[in-house]
Design a protein around this motif. Structure first.
Motif, PDB file in Angstrom:
ATOM      1  N   ALA A 141      -5.830   6.486  -8.523  1.00 53.63           N
ATOM      2  CA  ALA A 141      -4.794   7.134  -7.703  1.00 53.63           C
ATOM      3  C   ALA A 141      -4.640   6.338  -6.414  1.00 53.63           C
ATOM      4  O   ALA A 141      -5.432   6.466  -5.491  1.00 53.63           O
ATOM      5  CB  ALA A 141      -5.185   8.576  -7.392  1.00 53.63           C
ATOM      6  N   SER A 143      -2.743   6.456  -3.803  1.00 58.86           N
ATOM      7  CA  SER A 143      -1.795   7.328  -3.083  1.00 58.86           C
ATOM      8  C   SER A 143      -1.101   6.646  -1.914  1.00 58.86           C
ATOM      9  O   SER A 143       0.067   6.902  -1.644  1.00 58.86           O
ATOM     10  CB  SER A 143      -2.533   8.563  -2.563  1.00 58.86           C
ATOM     11  OG  SER A 143      -3.326   9.126  -3.583  1.00 58.86           O
ATOM     12  N   LEU A 144      -1.833   5.789  -1.201  1.00 56.58           N
ATOM     13  CA  LEU A 144      -1.254   5.209   0.017  1.00 56.58           C
ATOM     14  C   LEU A 144      -0.153   4.182  -0.266  1.00 56.58           C
ATOM     15  O   LEU A 144       0.606   3.831   0.645  1.00 56.58           O
ATOM     16  CB  LEU A 144      -2.355   4.559   0.869  1.00 56.58           C
ATOM     17  CG  LEU A 144      -3.237   5.544   1.642  1.00 56.58           C
ATOM     18  CD1 LEU A 144      -4.403   4.811   2.295  1.00 56.58           C
ATOM     19  CD2 LEU A 144      -2.431   6.270   2.712  1.00 56.58           C
ATOM     20  N   PRO A 147       3.499   5.827   0.838  1.00 58.31           N
ATOM     21  CA  PRO A 147       3.942   5.776   2.238  1.00 58.31           C
ATOM     22  C   PRO A 147       4.021   4.358   2.801  1.00 58.31           C
ATOM     23  O   PRO A 147       4.856   4.094   3.671  1.00 58.31           O
ATOM     24  CB  PRO A 147       2.895   6.615   2.987  1.00 58.31           C
ATOM     25  CG  PRO A 147       1.731   6.739   2.068  1.00 58.31           C
ATOM     26  CD  PRO A 147       2.281   6.654   0.686  1.00 58.31           C
ATOM     27  N   VAL A 148       3.174   3.448   2.312  1.00 57.10           N
ATOM     28  CA  VAL A 148       3.235   2.063   2.802  1.00 57.10           C
ATOM     29  C   VAL A 148       4.566   1.423   2.400  1.00 57.10           C
ATOM     30  O   VAL A 148       5.226   0.766   3.209  1.00 57.10           O
ATOM     31  CB  VAL A 148       2.025   1.239   2.286  1.00 57.10           C
ATOM     32  CG1 VAL A 148       2.234  -0.253   2.514  1.00 57.10           C
ATOM     33  CG2 VAL A 148       0.735   1.692   2.976  1.00 57.10           C
ATOM     34  N   GLU A 150       7.291   3.184   1.661  1.00 52.79           N
ATOM     35  CA  GLU A 150       8.314   3.931   2.420  1.00 52.79           C
ATOM     36  C   GLU A 150       8.452   3.369   3.840  1.00 52.79           C
ATOM     37  O   GLU A 150       9.510   3.427   4.449  1.00 52.79           O
ATOM     38  CB  GLU A 150       7.945   5.423   2.503  1.00 52.79           C
ATOM     39  CG  GLU A 150       7.952   6.156   1.189  1.00 52.79           C
ATOM     40  CD  GLU A 150       9.318   6.726   0.812  1.00 52.79           C
ATOM     41  OE1 GLU A 150      10.204   6.751   1.674  1.00 52.79           O
ATOM     42  OE2 GLU A 150       9.487   7.115  -0.356  1.00 52.79           O
ATOM     43  N   VAL A 158      -1.300  -4.656   6.380  1.00 49.81           N
ATOM     44  CA  VAL A 158      -1.546  -3.257   6.035  1.00 49.81           C
ATOM     45  C   VAL A 158      -1.651  -3.112   4.522  1.00 49.81           C
ATOM     46  O   VAL A 158      -2.627  -2.538   4.002  1.00 49.81           O
ATOM     47  CB  VAL A 158      -0.428  -2.338   6.590  1.00 49.81           C
ATOM     48  CG1 VAL A 158      -0.536  -0.937   6.006  1.00 49.81           C
ATOM     49  CG2 VAL A 158      -0.492  -2.280   8.117  1.00 49.81           C
ATOM     50  N   VAL A 162      -4.952  -2.011   2.288  1.00 49.83           N
ATOM     51  CA  VAL A 162      -4.868  -0.857   1.391  1.00 49.83           C
ATOM     52  C   VAL A 162      -5.223  -1.287  -0.040  1.00 49.83           C
ATOM     53  O   VAL A 162      -5.957  -0.595  -0.758  1.00 49.83           O
ATOM     54  CB  VAL A 162      -3.458  -0.223   1.448  1.00 49.83           C
ATOM     55  CG1 VAL A 162      -3.267   0.802   0.334  1.00 49.83           C
ATOM     56  CG2 VAL A 162      -3.229   0.447   2.801  1.00 49.83           C
ATOM     57  N   HIS A 165      -8.874  -1.765  -0.319  1.00 52.10           N
ATOM     58  CA  HIS A 165      -9.525  -0.453  -0.375  1.00 52.10           C
ATOM     59  C   HIS A 165      -9.581   0.079  -1.808  1.00 52.10           C
ATOM     60  O   HIS A 165     -10.610   0.580  -2.264  1.00 52.10           O
ATOM     61  CB  HIS A 165      -8.770   0.512   0.538  1.00 52.10           C
ATOM     62  CG  HIS A 165      -9.182   1.945   0.415  1.00 52.10           C
ATOM     63  ND1 HIS A 165     -10.418   2.408   0.809  1.00 52.10           N
ATOM     64  CD2 HIS A 165      -8.525   3.024  -0.088  1.00 52.10           C
ATOM     65  CE1 HIS A 165     -10.502   3.700   0.566  1.00 52.10           C
ATOM     66  NE2 HIS A 165      -9.376   4.099   0.028  1.00 52.10           N
ATOM     67  N   TYR A 166      -8.454  -0.033  -2.521  1.00 54.67           N
ATOM     68  CA  TYR A 166      -8.414   0.524  -3.880  1.00 54.67           C
ATOM     69  C   TYR A 166      -8.971  -0.434  -4.932  1.00 54.67           C
ATOM     70  O   TYR A 166      -9.561  -0.003  -5.918  1.00 54.67           O
ATOM     71  CB  TYR A 166      -6.976   0.882  -4.264  1.00 54.67           C
ATOM     72  CG  TYR A 166      -6.398   2.055  -3.507  1.00 54.67           C
ATOM     73  CD1 TYR A 166      -7.012   3.304  -3.554  1.00 54.67           C
ATOM     74  CD2 TYR A 166      -5.240   1.917  -2.753  1.00 54.67           C
ATOM     75  CE1 TYR A 166      -6.475   4.390  -2.868  1.00 54.67           C
ATOM     76  CE2 TYR A 166      -4.696   2.997  -2.069  1.00 54.67           C
ATOM     77  CZ  TYR A 166      -5.316   4.223  -2.134  1.00 54.67           C
ATOM     78  OH  TYR A 166      -4.788   5.285  -1.462  1.00 54.67           O
TER      79      TYR A 166
END
Lengths: 247, 247
Positions: A141, A143-144, A147-148, A150, A158, A162, A165-166
């Motif tokens: 998932a 998820s971020l 919004p990134v 968007e 950024v 992210v 991270h995943y």
């Protein structure tokens, strides 16, 4: 033929882009539920309720088929949509799985599914793939990513942090399912992280699926596109200009 | 006395935390509109519509005051709430500005306002501060802070790169208004970026404001808290356990 395309927000335009490129329909009616976006963080029952309300909207148009471009809707509400809609309904998950099975000839292919929380929690992709014999499946998932995207950050620090991270510690897969309409917009960056993986894109998958499952004749005219949103339709039109026509 | 606290999601619990610490009320009724969260990316008219629906919910309880803990609601819907509500209404923006003016004695103090797109676009903080004579004001829509906090990333590389993205090139301010209920949860990291800035926290600001504007007697009993959500109340209760009681 006339198609309805339904998404929680603007993301479904990536599916519309594929439909336009292949001139599959004479007309497309797009509805983005921008007043309640995003769906991917919401509950099953909420997503079903919102999707059934969208059917009511599309009843105002004489559409032949409704395409639920949103993976979260396809994951949780597709049976409910089919039960009540007076037109054909297609999601994006079954087409995505079909697109993958067309390419992944070995059942031990390493498959990475990316999606929103709702899509991943539903396990819809995983179960369908399992039922076809694939077993080497990892679900994430991410998820971020929504919004990134968007925020318009299709590359840069950024997005990179992210992704780290995943993806840190994740083995390079053979196939990645882009299980959210936003993800094709960052497919180049995903490919930089996993250069040898083949990406499965909902839009392309849906085009193939519609052609082969519904016998849709190729439209001879240019597709006309009508855009509707539950709030701020002007923003949707602006995004459409940028994503669909690069202007 | 009994208070209602309204937020778009779970974020308003940071305001509840302050209210509990000061035992301001005998009972707090919390409602998070989790089925339509987040508000901060939505339009003015949508936010007003959702807020008026929340008033209907709170009419079921005999509350003395409604606290709109959500900055986006305070920015766009506070007058509409006051016009229809059969109880007192307080937002968080006026209290936040009051808290700042209590501390910022010089009118040339450098003030940085952080908030969602809706809150920043409304210019509510900026105009109120301007009307008090402050003019050295910078406003930043730090939209990604909300999903990053929702993802539980209160520190680390993702938050750092998001902060770099928004804060790079921004002069260190004297005061920072945390204009979103999620932001107090990353206040330590914000302070690492701007170590000399004084942070203004909506929760603390509201407590001071309520005490001084509404003459609320300090509750003698422990505050009882009732939690409601438009979807997944269990998740709200889980977050409340963690944020309010650290358990």
């Amino acid at each position: 033929m006339r198609a309805g395309v339904f998404d929680s927000g603007v993301g479904g335009l990536t599916v519309v882009k594929s439909l336009l490129e292949h001139s599959l329909f004479d007309e497309i009616i797009y509805f983005g539920d921008t007043a309640r976006v995003p769906y991917g963080i919401k509950d099953k029952n909420t997503i079903i309720r919102y999707s059934l309300e969208a059917v009511e909207f599309f009843k105002n148009f004489d559409i032949d088929i409704l395409i639920a471009a949103c993976n979260s809707v396809s994951a949780y509400a597709i049976d409910e949509l089919k039960a009540v809609a007076p037109f054909k309904v297609s999601g994006v998950i079954q087409p995505g799985v079909k697109a993958l099975t067309n390419k992944a000839k070995n059942l031990d292919a390493k498959i990475l599914i990316l999606g929103t929380k709702a899509t991943i929690n539903s396990q819809k992709y995983k179960r369908l793939l399992n039922s076809q014999g694939y077993y080497n499946i990892n679900s994430l998932a991410t998820s971020l990513f929504v919004p990134v995207v968007e925020e318009g950050l299709f590359e840069g620090d950024v997005l990179k942090s992210v992704m780290n991270h995943y993806f840190d510690g994740i083995d390079e897969p053979d196939f990645i399912i882009l299980g959210c309409t936003h993800f094709p917009l960052i497919k180049n960056e995903i490919s930089k992280f996993f250069p040898n993986a083949t990406l499965i894109h909902s839009g392309e998958a849906v085009v193939w699926f519609l052609k082969n499952s519904f016998n849709i004749p190729k439209s001879k005219s240019q597709t006309s596109l009508k855009l509707f949103a539950s709030e701020n339709p002007d923003k949707l039109k602006e995004v459409a200009k940028k994503w669909l026509y690069n202007s």
